[in-house]
Design a protein around this motif. Structure first.
Motif, PDB file in Angstrom:
ATOM      1  N   VAL A 128      17.971  92.462  19.672  1.00  0.00           N
ATOM      2  CA  VAL A 128      17.153  91.413  20.250  1.00  0.00           C
ATOM      3  C   VAL A 128      17.317  91.773  21.885  1.00  0.00           C
ATOM      4  N   ILE A 179      12.265  81.527  20.780  1.00  0.00           N
ATOM      5  CA  ILE A 179      11.981  82.471  19.469  1.00  0.00           C
ATOM      6  C   ILE A 179      10.473  82.419  19.235  1.00  0.00           C
ATOM      7  N   ILE A 209      11.081  84.690  12.763  1.00  0.00           N
ATOM      8  CA  ILE A 209      12.452  85.253  12.848  1.00  0.00           C
ATOM      9  C   ILE A 209      12.610  86.460  11.831  1.00  0.00           C
ATOM     10  N   LEU A 218      17.289  88.531  14.681  1.00  0.00           N
ATOM     11  CA  LEU A 218      17.155  86.830  15.443  1.00  0.00           C
ATOM     12  C   LEU A 218      18.389  85.965  14.805  1.00  0.00           C
TER      13      LEU A 218
END
Length: 256
Positions: free
Chosen positions: A89, A220, A227, A231
């Protein structure tokens, strides 16, 4: 039904930790739901192992070495699975690339500079916070905070899976979400919440995670619109660091 929850617990242990459990669990709806409901319990076990390790080494090793040992055990117990998600990420966000390119970066097995820097600072802060806990005069009551931090952190993925869309209709996150219902979220949360009632002063930590979830959800959706597995792993690592930060604030401003 109890059988499915037991199999689900074992499945959750096999997925979320590297603790060897040589039992083959079926990947089916009931066992998957049992696994999701057991995320918090797995966190309690991880936290319990860390608390035991601190208790054993507290009068044997210097504080800095205990802190390094605890974080090492912490990473070892999960096999670095969630840390890998955090690093992926970090590379995606650090690239400032369009959304489609971010997804490609997260899939890329190569590690970039943003991932390395994030891992270094993340683990350094974890060690620092753990060291601060060890140095206090009232260590034993604080160990219950430490037990709960991995548990609360593993509830965060449940809420993300339940309330946020997945990026793609494939992959592990999609499989988890497909079988998740509100029942598993309630069961998982209730189990951990009941544990906090034994030590009411940990309720501060419990409610602080709703603040963490609120801002994480906004972040997010803004950056990824949904997602995926990376994540979810990053949310666990972020949740653990958040819990250690709240514990440090408690030590400095309440106990201090």
């Amino acid at each position: 039904m109890m059988k499915h929850y037991i199999l689900g617990f074992i499945l959750a242990m096999q997925f979320l930790t590297r603790i060897p459990i040589p039992i083959e669990c079926p990947w089916e709806k009931k066992s998957i739901r049992g696994a999701l409901a057991s995320f918090g319990i797995v966190g309690l076990i991880i936290g319990g192992i860390l608390a035991i390790a601190i208790t054993i080494t507290d009068s044997v090793l210097p504080g800095w070495m205990i802190a390094l040992l605890i974080v090492t055990i912490w990473v070892f117990l999960t096999g670095g699975l969630h840390l890998d998600g955090l690093m992926d990420v970090a590379d995606a966000v650090g690239s400032n690339a369009p959304f489609s390119k971010k997804l490609e970066i997260m899939k890329d097995p190569q590690v970039g500079s943003f991932a390395v820097l994030t891992a270094i600072f993340h683990l350094t802060w974890k060690i620092t916070f753990v060291y601060g806990v060890i140095q206090t005069d009232q260590l034993k009551p604080l160990l219950f905070f430490l037990i709960l931090i991995p548990a609360f952190s593993r509830l965060i993925p449940l809420y993300l899976l339940y309330y946020l869309p997945v990026m793609k209709q494939e992959g592990l996150a999609y499989q988890w979400k497909k079988h998740l219902t509100g029942r598993e979220v309630i069961i998982g949360t209730t189990i951990v919440f009941l544990f906090t009632l034994v030590f009411p002063y940990t309720l501060l930590l419990f409610f602080s995670y709703f603040v963490f979830y609120f801002f994480l959800r906004i972040w997010i959706l803004k950056n990824f619109k949904g997602i995926n597995g990376d994540l979810l792993g990053a949310s666990i690592e972020g949740g653990e660091l958040w819990g250690l930060f709240i514990l440090s604030m408690y030590i400095w401003f309440v106990m201090g």
